[in-house]
Design an enzyme around this catalytic site. Structure first.
Site, mmCIF file in Angstrom:
data_model
loop_
_atom_site.group_PDB
_atom_site.id
_atom_site.type_symbol
_atom_site.label_atom_id
_atom_site.label_comp_id
_atom_site.label_asym_id
_atom_site.label_seq_id
_atom_site.Cartn_x
_atom_site.Cartn_y
_atom_site.Cartn_z
ATOM 1 N N ASN A 13 42.681 35.122 43.235
ATOM 2 C CA ASN A 13 42.765 36.383 43.984
ATOM 3 C C ASN A 13 41.390 37.041 43.902
ATOM 4 O O ASN A 13 41.026 37.599 42.879
ATOM 5 C CB ASN A 13 43.837 37.291 43.364
ATOM 6 N N TRP A 14 40.671 36.936 45.027
ATOM 7 C CA TRP A 14 39.305 37.462 45.022
ATOM 8 C C TRP A 14 39.273 38.988 45.133
ATOM 9 O O TRP A 14 38.222 39.597 45.041
ATOM 10 C CB TRP A 14 38.511 36.845 46.171
ATOM 11 N N LYS A 15 40.404 39.604 45.401
ATOM 12 C CA LYS A 15 40.464 41.062 45.598
ATOM 13 C C LYS A 15 39.403 41.485 46.625
ATOM 14 O O LYS A 15 39.195 40.761 47.594
ATOM 15 C CB LYS A 15 40.291 41.788 44.267
ATOM 16 N N HIS A 101 51.201 42.868 45.249
ATOM 17 C CA HIS A 101 50.304 42.865 44.086
ATOM 18 C C HIS A 101 50.307 44.255 43.455
ATOM 19 O O HIS A 101 50.417 45.266 44.162
ATOM 20 C CB HIS A 101 48.889 42.479 44.523
ATOM 21 N N GLU A 103 48.082 46.122 42.415
ATOM 22 C CA GLU A 103 47.090 47.070 42.943
ATOM 23 C C GLU A 103 47.552 47.654 44.279
ATOM 24 O O GLU A 103 47.233 48.800 44.600
ATOM 25 C CB GLU A 103 45.719 46.374 43.057
ATOM 26 N N GLU A 186 53.004 39.198 36.843
ATOM 27 C CA GLU A 186 51.714 39.761 36.462
ATOM 28 C C GLU A 186 51.929 41.071 35.708
ATOM 29 O O GLU A 186 52.065 42.139 36.340
ATOM 30 C CB GLU A 186 50.870 40.030 37.714
ATOM 31 N N GLY A 192 43.031 42.278 34.707
ATOM 32 C CA GLY A 192 41.653 42.760 34.656
ATOM 33 C C GLY A 192 41.274 43.444 33.358
ATOM 34 O O GLY A 192 40.231 44.098 33.286
ATOM 35 N N SER A 232 44.524 38.282 33.273
ATOM 36 C CA SER A 232 43.460 37.834 32.369
ATOM 37 C C SER A 232 43.606 36.369 31.960
ATOM 38 O O SER A 232 43.274 36.003 30.824
ATOM 39 C CB SER A 232 43.378 38.745 31.131
HETATM 40 C C1 PEP Z 1 45.129 39.552 39.642
HETATM 41 O O1 PEP Z 1 44.415 40.347 40.222
HETATM 42 O O2 PEP Z 1 46.126 39.097 40.204
HETATM 43 C C2 PEP Z 1 44.752 39.147 38.280
HETATM 44 C C3 PEP Z 1 45.609 38.444 37.592
HETATM 45 O O3 PEP Z 1 43.540 39.571 37.836
HETATM 46 P P1 PEP Z 1 42.830 39.100 36.456
HETATM 47 O O4 PEP Z 1 42.966 37.597 36.371
HETATM 48 O O5 PEP Z 1 41.413 39.527 36.601
HETATM 49 O O6 PEP Z 1 43.531 39.770 35.337
#
Ligand code: PEP
Length: 271
Positions: A13-15, A101, A103, A186, A192, A232
């Site tokens: 997931n490049w966001k 997601h 976010e 998640e 993050g 993470s």
């Molecule tokens: C995500 O944004 O879905 C995610 C899992 O981010 P990260 O791996 O940076 O925690």
């Protein structure tokens, strides 16, 4: 179906990252670091910002990976300024999207209801939704993890159950719904933050998610559905996570922006 029969899926997931000029160099480095044959055994996916989808699609297609969107609207068209529909995704060849997601839930008012609607619209248009669920730190601390996850997931799975068979415009009935949806657990506190869930914490919730799937959509769906862990995940912890019986892959944010790290994670998924 045993855990070993569910094909592993590593989704980056490049966001809101990755400029156009960075895409080809990323894939050159990523492909060079990938062990030969990995993409035959592991599904590898990159969720890119809308404006980068064309370039990501071209780069992934040429190499046996796939590109995904990070969001879509549940309506087919209309006065929804700034939004993109499922049909617009399929117009350019995108067949997967993230949905719900954390976010999106946190910053863009995504609700269980909109996530459920998006899931049905996505499947109706032959777009596979990667449905994200997970609890906040406060919710975990107060012992509400299972309640939150079952509520978020229940909204989606009950909507699918109530909707009945979904026919998409290619005339495809997903008789086997498990091929048409991916679930991602998640924990919000792990996204993050560098603070991944422990293997025990992750497996416990994944096992619970499979139980919720069983209760709502039946055992065949529950046994076949792929459930990804996100939060993470990195090259150091991915092997342990993937060794858990109910973890079928990863949704990876930060580490998916580093070609060598994400390639190492995909390599780990093959062994
Ligand atoms: C995500 O944004 O879905 C995610 C899992 O981010 P990260 O791996 O940076 O925690």
């Amino acid at each position: 179906m045993t855990a070993s029969k569910r094909k592993k899926l590593l989704a980056g997931n490049w966001k809101m990252n990755m400029r156009l000029a960075e895409i080809e160099p990323f894939f050159t480095a990523f492909s060079a670091a990938l062990r030969p044959g990995v993409s035959n055994h592991v599904d590898i996916l990159f969720a890119a910002p809308f404006t980068q989808l064309h370039a990501t699609l071209a780069a992934t297609r040429a190499r046996g990976f796939a590109a995904a969107a990070q969001n879509m609207h549940f309506e087919a068209s209309g006065a929804f300024t700034g939004e993109v529909s499922a049909m617009m995704l399929t117009d350019i060849g995108i067949r997967t999207t993230l949905v719900g997601h954390s976010e999106r839930r946190q910053y863009f008012a995504e609700t269980d209801d909109s996530v459920a609607k998006k899931t049905i619209t996505a499947i109706s248009n032959a777009v596979t939704p990667v449905v994200c669920v997970g609890e906040t730190l406060e919710e975990r601390k107060s012992g509400a993890t299972f309640q939150v996850v079952s509520h978020q997931l229940g909204a989606v799975l009950n909507a699918l159950k109530n909707h009945g068979p979904v026919q998409n415009r290619e005339g495809f009935y997903p008789g086997d719904l498990s091929d048409s949806i991916v679930i991602a657990y998640e924990p919000v506190w792990a996204i993050g933050t560098g603070l991944s869930a422990t293997l025990e914490q992750a497996q416990e919730v994944h096992g619970f998610i499979r139980k919720v799937c069983d209760e709502i959509l039946g055992s065949e769906f529950a046994v076949r559905a792929r459930i990804l862990y996100g939060g993470s995940a990195n090259p150091a912890n991915i092997a342990g996570l993937l060794s858990q019986p109910d973890i079928d892959g990863g949704l990876v944010g930060g580490a998916s922006l580093k070609a060598a790290d994400f390639a190492a994670m995909c390599n780990a998924a093959m062994s």
